[in-house]
Enzyme design. Sequence first.
Site, short mmCIF file in Angstrom:
data_model
loop_
_atom_site.label_atom_id
_atom_site.label_comp_id
_atom_site.label_asym_id
_atom_site.label_seq_id
_atom_site.Cartn_x
_atom_site.Cartn_y
_atom_site.Cartn_z
N GLU A 1 43.10 34.94 26.91
CA GLU A 1 44.48 35.19 26.52
C GLU A 1 45.35 34.70 27.67
OE1 GLU A 1 45.33 39.28 25.63
OE2 GLU A 1 47.45 38.87 25.31
N ARG B 1 30.30 43.22 30.92
CA ARG B 1 31.35 42.69 31.80
C ARG B 1 30.84 42.67 33.22
NH1 ARG B 1 36.39 43.19 29.37
NH2 ARG B 1 37.66 42.82 31.20
N LYS C 1 43.57 42.41 34.39
CA LYS C 1 44.72 41.51 34.59
C LYS C 1 46.00 42.29 34.79
CE LYS C 1 43.52 38.67 31.17
NZ LYS C 1 43.58 37.65 30.14
P1 ATP Z 1 41.37 41.88 31.25
O1 ATP Z 1 40.69 43.10 30.77
O2 ATP Z 1 41.20 41.61 32.69
O3 ATP Z 1 42.80 41.76 30.80
P2 ATP Z 1 40.52 40.29 29.06
O4 ATP Z 1 39.19 40.61 28.53
O5 ATP Z 1 41.68 40.81 28.28
O6 ATP Z 1 40.59 40.69 30.59
P3 ATP Z 1 40.67 37.63 28.16
O7 ATP Z 1 41.60 36.58 28.59
O8 ATP Z 1 40.80 38.18 26.80
O9 ATP Z 1 40.74 38.77 29.24
O10 ATP Z 1 39.16 37.18 28.42
C1 ATP Z 1 38.63 35.98 27.98
C2 ATP Z 1 37.15 36.10 27.89
O11 ATP Z 1 36.62 36.48 29.16
C3 ATP Z 1 36.73 37.16 26.91
O12 ATP Z 1 35.69 36.64 26.10
C4 ATP Z 1 36.25 38.29 27.76
O13 ATP Z 1 35.23 39.00 27.11
C5 ATP Z 1 35.76 37.59 29.03
N1 ATP Z 1 35.90 38.46 30.18
C6 ATP Z 1 37.02 39.08 30.62
N2 ATP Z 1 36.76 39.87 31.67
C7 ATP Z 1 35.42 39.75 31.92
C8 ATP Z 1 34.53 40.33 32.87
N3 ATP Z 1 34.96 41.19 33.80
N4 ATP Z 1 33.23 39.97 32.82
C9 ATP Z 1 32.79 39.10 31.90
N5 ATP Z 1 33.58 38.53 30.97
C10 ATP Z 1 34.88 38.85 30.96
MG MG Z 2 41.18 40.26 26.05
#
Ligand code: ATP
Ligand code: MG
Length: 563
Positions: A38, A264, A274
């Site tokens: 995102e 994760r 984020k």
């Molecule tokens: P945050 O919780 O930090 O806002 P998010 O999951 O909302 O992160 P996205 O931009 O939606 O962030 O993530 C893109 C991809 O990265 C998704 O498929 C998500 O599952 C993966 N991802 C995000 N954070 C992690 C993590 N800590 N470890 C592994 N994969 C991750």
């Molecule tokens: Mg997300």
Amino acid sequence: MSNETADKPEHKDFIREIIDADLASGKHAGTVTRFPPEPNGYLHIGHAKAICLSFGIAQEYGGRCNLRFDDTNPSKEEQEYVDSIQEDIRWLGFDWGDDLFFASDYFDTLYGYAVHLIKEGKAFVDDQTFAEMKATRGNLQEPGTNSPFRDRSVEENLELFEKMKAGEFEDGAKVLRAKIDMAHVNMNMRDPVLYRILRAHHHRTGDKWCIYPMYDFTHGQSDALEHVTHSLCTLEFENHRPLYDWFIENLPVPATPRQIEFARLNVTYTVMSKRKLLQLVEENYVSGWNDPRMPTISGMRRRGYPAEALRNFCKTIGITKFNSKHDVALLENAVRDVMNRESERRMAVLDPIKVTITNYDEAQVEMFECINNPEDESAGTREVPFCRELYIDSDDFMEDAPKKFFRLSFGREVRLRGAYWLKCNEILKNDAGEVIELLCTYDPETRGGANPTDGRKVKATIHWVSARHAFEPAEVRLYDRLFSHDNPDTKKRNFLDHINEESFTVLTNAKLEPSLAEWKPGDSVQFERVGYFCADDMDFEEGKPVFNRTVGLRDSWAKVKSR
Ligand code: ATP
Ligand code: MG
């Protein structure tokens, strides 16, 4: 570490085993994965894990990995994030080729899918407020109750949904919901919201839409439209999977992707959400998303972490179904492994004391040949100038030294790396009583660091820089872990209370070996006996690089107990 993993027999994680089985059974002819960030922040080391997995699979299986921006939430998204995400993925060593997509490109198709569900009697327009919907959702023990608007006719729903799109209702006045089951054990299946009214400017579709699809209604359909075979995401989406599958089954989508969840990545001494990283940036705890202390990919790059080290780290931690927290020391070791192999050695004095060698000819300059990288013969050697005035590090001198201090002190002798043995005979001080200069003598017999014939011994070798030739004053930035607690972010603990006050120090009077003036942005180096550094790529002036400490030579936190 890289060698260790290379030597082990190949172990496949459960996702690669599933893929192998799907290819063997003929379910799929090849693999298509995707990475769906995102664009509401910069990528962090957790994303690196997801990137290494999905892009790594594409590389290993000769498949494809799409980069798809999941841009369904207009108010939080910005072009800056879209650009930085692409830069970071490329830097990590991966490439999506022509397969760059935006979920917003599918808004028309998704609208059509919503109409399809309405026509099938599987979606309805609800006039309840978000608060009312929440109150009637039930909980894990109790079923929810049906909306009073659930039984609207298909015609009425079609008309209302059309009007929602046309902007005839206020933000939040109505939503479109799927009609599934308000008593379902999985809360996500209790008539989830598909569309909401939101007048917000979208970074790609502008003001075309005033209704936006929800994440759950977008994600799986986007996967299907891109013919993704294996949609890999983190564990928190596990209980969204029934809904993911319900949409795929109930919509005329062109493919049947399969969602698979993995754990994760969490790392000690940092935060990864984020939202929290944004707070650190907005409230000026750090200088920006790419502050070298941030767990972001751009911060790590600026700090000098090699992309290979990030990839090796992700490989070492592997892919499982169990959430856990990894010691940041593991990441730092991965960085040392690569930098030890790749970085040339140079001498640098960060906190200088001047040394004058009283028995060394004032007019003389000698050049000593030093090895650039003992780990890499092809890096060759260089000439290092030596003369009567030198700098040594204040850490390497002690006026009243205890017996166990083996470096320089009054009346004692040390070896200057690659040069001569040096003895301190006199200590000059300023009015404040601070040491400003050491008057020393050298032993010509010890040229190149050789032992003298009289059997004298020294116990320490210290580094030095010629005062006449030094690149000085140089700026060196010492970075350390941003948090002083190994687990700064819990329900009981506010991460902002645990910022490590000593995580950033600027030294402005460093004396460096002259060749370091040629370092270019991003070039790395090992300052001998001190640590790994790299030339900053933002604050750069030709001939005057600023050096960032990437990581110390060893883990100085190993014995520190968390406070
Ligand atoms: P945050 O919780 O930090 O806002 P998010 O999951 O909302 O992160 P996205 O931009 O939606 O962030 O993530 C893109 C991809 O990265 C998704 O498929 C998500 O599952 C993966 N991802 C995000 N954070 C992690 C993590 N800590 N470890 C592994 N994969 C991750
Ligand atoms: Mg997300």
